[in-house]
Each structure stands twice: as C-alpha cells, then as structure tokens.
Write a protein that holds these residues in place. Structure first.
Motif, mmCIF file in Angstrom:
data_model
loop_
_atom_site.group_PDB
_atom_site.id
_atom_site.type_symbol
_atom_site.label_atom_id
_atom_site.label_comp_id
_atom_site.label_asym_id
_atom_site.label_seq_id
_atom_site.Cartn_x
_atom_site.Cartn_y
_atom_site.Cartn_z
ATOM 1 N N LEU A 1 -2.822 -6.917 0.611
ATOM 2 C CA LEU A 1 -3.375 -5.626 -0.579
ATOM 3 C C LEU A 1 -2.836 -4.323 0.088
ATOM 4 C CD1 LEU A 1 -6.858 -7.149 -2.078
ATOM 5 C CD2 LEU A 1 -4.406 -7.980 -2.741
ATOM 6 N N SER B 1 -1.222 -2.022 -2.346
ATOM 7 C CA SER B 1 -1.294 -1.246 -4.040
ATOM 8 C C SER B 1 -1.257 -0.373 -4.186
ATOM 9 C CB SER B 1 -1.246 -2.174 -5.145
ATOM 10 O OG SER B 1 -2.693 -2.622 -4.590
ATOM 11 N N ASP C 1 -1.397 3.519 -8.154
ATOM 12 C CA ASP C 1 -2.365 3.855 -8.065
ATOM 13 C C ASP C 1 -3.215 3.529 -8.380
ATOM 14 O OD1 ASP C 1 -1.677 5.512 -4.489
ATOM 15 O OD2 ASP C 1 -0.394 5.633 -6.131
ATOM 16 N N GLY D 1 -4.964 -3.287 -6.656
ATOM 17 C CA GLY D 1 -5.033 -3.856 -4.872
ATOM 18 C C GLY D 1 -7.270 -4.007 -5.393
ATOM 19 N N ILE D 2 -7.751 -2.412 -5.051
ATOM 20 C CA ILE D 2 -9.251 -2.256 -4.658
ATOM 21 C C ILE D 2 -9.692 -3.518 -5.172
ATOM 22 C CG2 ILE D 2 -11.311 -0.601 -4.650
ATOM 23 C CD1 ILE D 2 -9.008 1.062 -3.838
ATOM 24 N N GLY E 1 -11.862 2.882 -0.206
ATOM 25 C CA GLY E 1 -10.946 1.704 -0.346
ATOM 26 C C GLY E 1 -11.418 0.280 0.538
ATOM 27 N N ALA F 1 -5.304 -6.080 4.032
ATOM 28 C CA ALA F 1 -5.200 -4.819 3.293
ATOM 29 C C ALA F 1 -4.555 -3.165 3.903
ATOM 30 C CB ALA F 1 -6.236 -3.990 2.716
ATOM 31 N N THR G 1 -5.057 1.287 -0.250
ATOM 32 C CA THR G 1 -6.024 0.678 -0.812
ATOM 33 C C THR G 1 -7.542 -0.271 0.480
ATOM 34 O OG1 THR G 1 -3.948 -0.699 -1.902
ATOM 35 C CG2 THR G 1 -5.719 -1.833 -1.317
#
Lengths: 492, 492
Positions: free
Chosen positions: A234, A236, A266, A270-271, A433, A455, A459
């Motif tokens: 991840l 992003s 943002d 992703g998170i 994150g 990640a 993220t």
C-alpha cells in the motif's frame, strides 16, 4: 473529495474470478510505489502497480523534489561538509519525535549513502553546489544541496553536528518533484513492472487465514480482482484530502485550510484498507504543518515572532515545519512576524503570492504596532526592547536564535506580517499511518505482522513520525518503498 | 505491567465448546461495565460481566467519585445555580475539543438530569451544599457540589454561562469512588446480572460474517469460551498502564511518570480486542494530564505560572487538566509557580505529599528568584512587575485571569514551586479509544458498525474526546455504559 467507504476487506471466497495476477501488487505510483515496484521487479517478482491517476506521480510529482539524505553523501563531501550516520540519526530522533521510530531512523541513516547511489543509478542527480544557509533552503542553478531542517537551530545544534541534508532534484536549477518521478517511473518500467493507470483501489482481498491475497480495483468503470501471490504494497499516500478522517484523527488540521497533496490523492484509502485488513494505524494526529514566513525573504528570520500576548515564543530560525507545529498547536495559531524597515522588502510577486503573506499593520514604533494588532498594552514594546538589547550583543538568552540572525530591529517603520491561522499560510499533510516494521511489513494491534500486507511512504507511519523536515517524506517514501518492495518480493 | 498480546480475534469455528452463554457479555466491571450490565439486565437480557480483579470496581473505585452532571440538576437547583443543557453543551464542546463529539455531548447534556435521577434510584446521592469556587474543587461534609472545570475561566466563561457541575459522591464528606462503585455493583446484582471475577479477557470470538459472538476468558488458569448471543460490551478502561501502547500512540505521556489507574487495569486490552475485531481506534493521543498545583492550597491560583523564558503562558485559573495539557504539550513541561509570602503556606502534609510539590527556590526579589531558577536575566522581574501593575487594578490583560484571583505578589520572600515534568505532579490517563456511535456501537474504519460489538467508558473515545474536566470520565462511563448496555440488549 470524500472517497467511498469500502475498506472492509472482501473475502477470498467472494472473489468471482481473478482478472489479473502478479507476485507483488503495488497500490499507488508516487515515489513510494515506484520504488517498491522497482525493487520488487528487480528481485524477480512479477510486479503490477495500480495507479488511480491517468499517469503515475501522485503528490511526489507535485512536490519540490527535495530528498533528505546524509551520513556523508558524495554531494555533501563535494560541497565540503562532514556528516556521518550517527550525527544524522541523532538529529532525526530529536526532530522527528517525541516517539520517533529509532530503528527506522538508524537503518535509514546508515543506508543513506547507499540510497544516494541507488537513486543515482536511476539517473537522479544533484547539482554540485551548496546554497548558503543564510540565503535559501531551495536550490539554485548549479547548487543542489541546501539546509532543509532545523539542524543549525537551538536546541538541535547542541544535539547533533549540523550538516545540510537537502538533496534537491532540479530541472534548470529549479526544484522538481516531477523530474524525480519521471526517473522513478522510467526505472519502474525498465525493471519490468507493469502499470495499470485509472485503477482505483479501495478494498483488499483476504483469505481464511487472514492473509492479504489481492485487491479489488475499479478500472474504467468496471471491477477487476487482482491477485497478489506474494503481497500487496500500500503506497497511496496519507489522508490530508479526507475531511472525515481529519475530523476523527487530526481535527486541528481542519483549521489550516490548505493541503499539500495531489488533487484527489492522499484520500486515506490506503490507510483505511490496511486497517480493514487488520493493520494498526498509529500517530494519526501527527502532521507536517508548514508556516513558511521566510520563503520569499530569508531575512524574515531576523524578525521577531510574537503571540497574542506580544511575547516571543520560539527561536525564529527553527525550520518552517516546526514553526507550523508550534504556531498552530502551541499558540493556537495566533502569531505575527514583526520586522523593521531593514528587513521588510516589497513582496516578490511569485513567492509571496504562493504563500499569501499579508501585512497586518505598519507603525512608527513597536508600541503603536502592538496597539494596532490589539496586543496587550506595552507588551510588544518590551519584547522588542529586550530582544534588541541582547541582539546588539549577538545574544538571545530567551530562545538562542543563532548569532547570524541577530540584529536589533531599530529602523522604523515596523510592520507585522499576519501569520494567524486562517490569515497566513499553513499548508499541511499528514504523517500518521499504518504501523510497520522497518521492512515495510504492516503490524496488527498486537504487533504481529499481517501476512501479505506491506506499506510505504505516507500510508505508513515512517521516519518523520511526529515531526518534519523538508525532504523527509520523499526520503522516507523512496527508502521505505524499496524495503517494502524487496520484502514483498521475498515473501513465500 | 505489559499484558499478553492476543488481540486478534479467534474464529467461531475454532471455539471447541461454549463454557458459558449470555445475551450480553460485559468485559470489565468499573463504572462503565456496571452501568452496561444494569441496563442490559433490566432490559431483559441475560447478562454476564467478566472482571479481571477479585472484585469489581476498577479505576472508578479508586477515583474521587466526582461525576460531571448539569443542565439543571436538583442539586444545582437546590444550591441556587441556574444551568441548562445548551450552556452545558457549549462548555463541553469548547473544553473537550478540538474535535469534540458534538452529538455525544448534545445527548449527554440533554439527558443529564435524567441520568442524575437514574443514579439516584441506585442510591447514589449528593449532599446538598456547594463548596465555593474560591475554596476548593473537592467536596466538604454536607457539600456535594463543586466546580470541577474551567467554567469560570477565560475564554470559557465568555462561551457559556458558568455553573458548577461536579457532583461528588461522598462518604462522611470525603469524595469516594469506592462508594459510587458499591452502589453500582449492588445495582448490577439487583438487576440480575451475573458476575465472574478473576476473569481476564484478551480475545474476542468472531464469526464468518464478522459479527462478534463471544469472548475468550482466562479464569482460574483455564480458558473459558463465553458466548454472547446479542453482543459484547468492552468496558475495561484505557491504556495508560501499557507502556507499549503509550509509546505507539501517546509517547509524550511516558515522561509523566505517574498514571491514574487501578493496578493492572487500563492495560489497553479492551481497545486492542476491539481493534482486532475491526473497530477503529481514534484520538489515541488524547489524555487527561493533571497538573494539580492548587489542590492543597487554592490560593496558589493567585500565583503566577512561568515558563523557561520567565514568561506567563496561561491564566492560572483554568482547570488542572488543562494546565497539564498546556504545561506538558505546549511548554515542554518546563514550568514553575511563583508565589509570594502572602500565598505560600507550609504544605498540609497529606495534600502536598499526595502531589509531591517541591519548592525549587526562595528569594527576596523576583529578579533573584529568576536567577536561582536559571531563567533569562530580568525576565521574571518584568513578568511580575507587569502582572502586579495590572493586578492592582484587578486586571489581567494578557490572560484574563478572573478578578477574584488577582492581587499583586508583593510580599517577600518569593518562592518558586517546581512543576517541571519529572519534578512536579503529572498524573495521567488516556482518553483515546474505540470509535463509537452515541449508542455505544463500535465503528470500523469505514464508519460502519461492527456487529455485536459495543464499547463504553475509557475503552471508547467519548465525551472528553480531546480535553478533560474532573468528573467527566465517570459521567461518560456511567452514561455511555448505560447506552451500550441498552443497545446490546436490544440487538437481534
């Protein structure tokens, strides 16, 4: 700007068919994703990067292309600066805390020179020259090395030997995150990574054993299920573009009004996906809050920052991201910069327009200026009298601003530049994150690894855990992206 | 103190057998758990509370038994105070932010009088009398109503009409969380809730559909699987006793050294279990940080708080939990209280011992005192001169301390009481926790409800989202516990 809410993972059994497969699937193709893709592909893993935009780049491409590197890089040496990993690590621990991830910092500081060469092999070069600290933190033609942090400011200069560590990617002497991304994207293609653009990912696929097995992407209006045989990275970005997440995790940032992020990027997806699959999100209130009052006129550091009581509250020479944190979170965003006529210059159109600096008041005496600002009677006059008396001797016993910035403010008229939140410039992005190991593996709330999930970049909670210096996000993104890509590729 | 790490839920299919069953299972039997159990049982659900201690009570039983209630309670009225839900809500939004949960605050403020009667029906009564604001925030024999927040201090007094809202449970005139818990535990038993003590819960059981179906408890060294037919209410406190979670989520609290928590309690297990089952944890950096310099001598508020620059930085009459937040997080924990001989009193043994207040320096003049503290030359003298000049007129143009506390500090000797973190008293507990709806339902990262899972008290992020007043945690625990118990009982 709020994205769809679909972070709960889909079960493996609910996947009708796999539309695509790869060993490593990278979500997001900014600096972190590109570096993850390069390393994964080079390690022999079939690699597919999914990017929501019509091309890669993300917020990294819109950045100034500064990369925080050190420990004795060729550029530092060529410019005559000594640095070593220990001093670099000491500075980063002090400026990225409290609660900095010391293990990540140690590894990055020790690996920084190698990382420099790795970037160099992709064609990412820095012009050999140093922009003096007193002049700018941005590169100039022929000069790619700059100070981009508080290294020379109290208390950091007593904690670690200062060195400039801002390595600036430039095009025609101008900072360029776009050029950086061009090199990284070419590198990813050269390494053999496949790229699918216009692919929006919001849902992971998880097996019975909790292992992340793929991702659901929306491509051209349809749904594609993408299998990741070894892992999903991840990458992003953060969540500064998602007002709902800001409200929940970092509500004070909602006051700042301006975000540093690619449009639509943002968004926290992703998170959220990582949390949905069992990852823990940590330090979610942390942010880079920029208060950049000296960008267009470095002499502004010779001015005096005052709060709503007309008191100084910080040494003016700390870095702009520390200024933002302190002004917003410790002074309630109620601060002004006071300058005299020896400092004030008519705004350079571009720089000032960028920052939106406004003059709040002009007066012949500090007392009068304080009155115009509505500060408590007499306070600003006293503040400047004390400052001037010490500055005349090259001293700042209150906040220890470095001698090179100290000079009495004694030439009227005086001006106050409005740096109040809502009036002055406070661009922000988030630093919190997914909780990761230095390898990029995502950790659950017990600290255990979530199988198949990695990640990188914003993220994850990375090197700038709770404090920022310019160049750290690209440094962290490229470095953590590499590690995540390598670890994912090596996953059985 | 670190607890085992087993927050990943167990799958329904991996449960060998159900050792016990109930409609509603409550984890933790402090104030939140007891109220959840009472309401669930009264609603007709078979209810089982699992408590890790040898008896219920938890941190609530060790508290001072203050409950923040208002909106026009019978006690407020009997003491001659006007209050209404709107004013109460305005104050709570201002003092529990930024990012306070306005919907939770609105419902609580509107329901506060009903909650008062609900507690009263359990035998929880308050002595009808008011302790004047200038005297104490703690109850006295015959006087159960006190101020327990910043209601009268700037800027809050301009935001909402002040009223005392500290409803103190007392035994022989002394504040008693133990008596509160005695009533609540008797109430739970009377309602028909079963209690299993010595039951440590660290793992939830989750079905294929993600629904929480029970909990795994360790009882007397063995494992018991407890089925929850309708839901599990997590009410096992915050995480201030877990250093690993502090490091990850609120590292600055590690400096404070002292926690407000029952021994072994507040270990974060409830939050970790909830996250493991898909709940989102929010505002995890938020904390109640108490700097209680006026507890033993209310006249200390007439003193002057100064920072490392010898400057004042706050009106001294804000509440002790706001003082702690400001001193630790905005002033780096480097603060002192300056008093003169008209204020200083030899420490009352118990109160001062409790707080651990120490005198850092004594001197005949403010200048000399500043020198002894190592403050910048002249700064403390100026600070006191400005303060005194205004105080003589009953004014505080810098910070707007209320007139009743303003009096020049002019009788030598002067003393500085050491309030630096590590020297002065900074007891803390955490406020961050599971993201819940006002009903107590736990939300996942998408904002969706995690079926079968509820949280209350400090296991959830509640009314004191990001700021604290004494009595709010018991108010929030009892109120949110009731709601969670009711909602769980009504779950199909």
């Amino acid at each position: 700007m709020t994205s769809a809410r679909a972070a709960q993972p889909r079960h493996f059994r609910e996947v009708p068919r796999w539309d695509r497969e790869a060993d490593v699937v990278v979500v997001g193709l900014g600096a972190a994703g590109a570096c993850a893709a390069i390393e994964a592909a080079r390690a022999g893993a079939s690699t597919l990067a999914l990017e929501r935009g019509w091309r890669g780049g993300g917020t990294s491409a819109e950045s100034t292309g500064q990369i925080y590197l050190g420990g004795g890089t060729p550029l530092q040496k060529a410019c005559g600066f000594e640095d070593d990993p220990e001093e670099m690590a000491k500075y980063l621990v002090a400026s990225c805390g409290p609660g900095a991830d010391e293990e990540k910092i140690r590894r990055f500081s020790e690996g920084s020179v190698e990382h420099y060469h790795w970037l160099g092999a992709l064609g990412i070069a820095f012009e050999v020259g140093f922009v003096p600290y007193e002049e700018s933190t941005m590169p100039r033609p022929g000069k790619g090395l700059t100070y981009t942090g508080s290294e020379r400011a109290h208390p950091f200069r007593e904690i670690a030997r200062p060195a400039p560590r801002g390595h600036n990617v430039t095009r025609n002497g101008v900072a360029s995150g776009e050029l950086l991304m061009q090199h990284l994207l070419v590198g990813a293609a050269a390494a053999g990574a496949a790229v699918q653009t216009d692919a929006r990912c919001e849902t992971l696929v998880v097996g019975d054993d909790g292992r992340v097995a793929g991702v659901v992407a929306r491509v051209a209006g349809g749904e594609q299920c993408v299998r990741a045989r070894r892992g999903v990275v991840l990458a992003s970005g953060g969540f500064v573009n998602d007002p709902e997440m800001l409200r929940r995790y970092a509500p004070d940032l909602l006051q700042t009004g301006r975000v540093i992020a690619a449009e639509g990027g943002d968004d926290g997806s992703g998170i959220r996906m990582g949390v949905g699959a069992g990852g823990a999100a940590v330090r979610m209130g942390a942010a880079c809050i920029v208060l950049s009052f000296a960008y267009g006129n470095r002499d502004h550091i010779r001015g005096v920052l005052v709060n709503a009581q007309g008191q100084r509250y910080v040494n003016e020479d700390v870095y702009q991201s520390l200024h933002g944190e302190i002004a917003l979170r410790r002074q309630g965003g109620q601060v002004w910069l006071v300058v005299d006529d020896s400092i004030y210059r008519p705004p350079e159109q571009d720089a000032y327009a960028y920052l939106g600096l406004r003059v709040a008041a002009v007066a012949e005496t500090p007392e009068e200026l304080g009155r115009e600002l509505g500060l408590p009677e007499g306070s600003l006059g006293h503040t400047l009298a004390v400052y001037n008396a010490h500055a005349a001797r090259g001293e700042d016993p209150l906040f220890h601003k470095e001698r090179c910035w100290l000079r009495p403010l004694a030439r009227p008229p005086y001006a106050a530049i409005d740096l109040r939140v809502g009036h002055g410039p406070y661009p922000v992005f988030t630093l919190g994150g997914l909780w990761t190991l230095p390898t990029g593996e995502v950790r659950d709330v017990d600290g255990e690894v979530v199988s198949g999930l990695f990640a990188a970049g914003r993220t994850a909670s990375g090197i700038p855990a709770q404090g920022y210096n310019s160049g750290l996000s690209l440094a962290d993104a490229t470095w953590s992206g590499r590690l995540a890509g390598r670890t994912a590729a090596a996953t059985g």
